[in-house]
Design an enzyme around this catalytic site. Structure first.
Site, PDB file in Angstrom:
ATOM      1  N   THR A 118       0.908  -1.151   0.000  1.00 13.05           N
ATOM      2  CA  THR A 118       0.000   0.000   0.000  1.00 13.05           C
ATOM      3  C   THR A 118       0.948   1.202   0.000  1.00 13.05           C
ATOM      4  O   THR A 118       1.441   1.605   1.053  1.00 13.05           O
ATOM      5  CB  THR A 118      -0.879  -0.006   1.267  1.00 13.05           C
ATOM      6  OG1 THR A 118      -0.028  -0.295   2.372  1.00 13.05           O
ATOM      7  CG2 THR A 118      -1.938  -1.077   1.185  1.00 13.05           C
ATOM      8  N   ASP A 147       9.397  12.900  -4.599  1.00 16.18           N
ATOM      9  CA  ASP A 147       9.174  12.103  -3.387  1.00 16.18           C
ATOM     10  C   ASP A 147      10.123  10.911  -3.359  1.00 16.18           C
ATOM     11  O   ASP A 147       9.718   9.771  -3.134  1.00 16.18           O
ATOM     12  CB  ASP A 147       7.718  11.629  -3.326  1.00 16.18           C
ATOM     13  CG  ASP A 147       7.382  11.063  -1.936  1.00 16.18           C
ATOM     14  OD1 ASP A 147       6.524  10.173  -1.848  1.00 16.18           O
ATOM     15  OD2 ASP A 147       8.034  11.491  -0.967  1.00 16.18           O
TER      16      ASP A 147
END
Ligand SMILES: CNC(=O)c1c(C)[nH]c(/C=C2\C(=O)Nc3ccc(Cl)cc32)c1C
Length: 277
Positions: free
Chosen positions: A16, A140
């Site tokens: 996830t 990121d």
């Protein structure tokens, strides 16, 4: 012929990630193993949806051996979910390697660290190479977004989606986690640029070796102060001075960190033993 969900069989949920759920899938027609990242876009504004679509189209242009390959996307309008179909990376992500080493009290080898440094920098160089005026910034870079193939070669993933989902008005994804890799320009509310990616890459490589980020704090204010000062411990002494120095070059406050190209030139003169391709 565009792909549909029925063309694939879901094998397992494998992560996830920062921006959705990653599933290992098999393409029915030829058995090819891939992954798709499921992202709900129902809570996005129209402009964010448009940004996401143009971002994914831009990413599909990225073809490089050290960047996760984007194959296709499926949009399920009834569920407001986009499925981004990408290359399967059997070696998983660097975050798992770091947490395993922390638990076992072990460290990656010097050769492995150089290999990751060089291959990830090659990937950034490709993304930062401007194509029709648009550089793709990762925004990121962190261990959870760097994957390895079956031969432990780097595959940089989750490119550019951070820009859409971190968009200040975005409701699609609240930012989670402490921004340990926040660059000085973000600390000073300046715009993100290629060198911010290099700063984050340096922080990630430091954590890969030292098993802790260069800057840690119990709150964001303290973290920003430490980043502005820019001081952090040397890598564990098992790592060479050259490796420590090149990572230190990437995490520099007083003068801007080097661009990807400059880094690779420095690597090639200091490490002929690490193959880059
Ligand atoms: C426990 N999970 C894993 O070992 C793992 C494996 C074997 N692969 C992955 C993830 C990806 C993978 O295999 N390909 C990917 C392409 C894009 C993104 Cl954002 C993620 C992946 C993961 C998280």
């Amino acid at each position: 012929m565009p792909s549909t969900l029925d063309d694939f069989e879901v094998m397992a949920t494998i992560g996830t990630g920062s921006y959705g759920t990653c599933k290992k899938i098999r393409r029915k027609k030829d058995g090819k193993v891939m992954v798709w990242k499921e992202m709900e876009y129902g809570s996005m504004t129209e402009s964010e949806k448009q940004m996401l679509v143009s971002e994914v189209n831009l990413l599909r242009e990225l073809r490089h051996q050290h960047i996760v390959r984007y194959y296709d996307r499926i949009i399920d309008r009834t569920q407001a979910i986009i499925y981004i179909i990408m290359e399967y990376c059997q070696g998983g992500d660097l975050a798992s390697i770091i947490s395993r080493n922390r638990k076992e009290g072990t460290h990656v080898s010097e050769d492995f660290a150089w290999k990751i440094l060089i291959q990830a920098t090659l990937a950034l160089k490709e993304c930062h190479r401007r194509k029709n005026g648009k550089a793709v910034l990762h925004r990121d870079l962190k261990p959870a977004n760097v994957f390895l193939d079956a031969e432990a070669n780097v595959k940089l993933g989750d490119f550019g989606l951070a820009r859409v989902l971190h968009h200040e008005h975005s409701l699609a994804q609240t930012y989670v986690g402490t921004p340990y890799y926040m660059s000085p320009e973000l600390v000073n509310n300046q715009s993100y640029n290629e060198k911010s990616d290099i700063w984050s890459l340096g922080c990630m490589l430091y954590e890969l070796c030292a098993l802790a980020p260069p800057f840690t704090a119990t709150n964001e204010g303290e973290l920003k102060r430490k980043i502005r000062i820019g001081q952090f411990p040397r890598l564990p002494t098992q790592y060479s001075l050259e490796l420590d120095m090149i990572i230190r070059r990437m995490i520099q406050v007083e003068c801007l960190p080097p661009r990807a190209l400059e880094l690779l030139e420095k690597c090639s003169c200091e490490n002929s033993y690490v193959t880059t391709e």
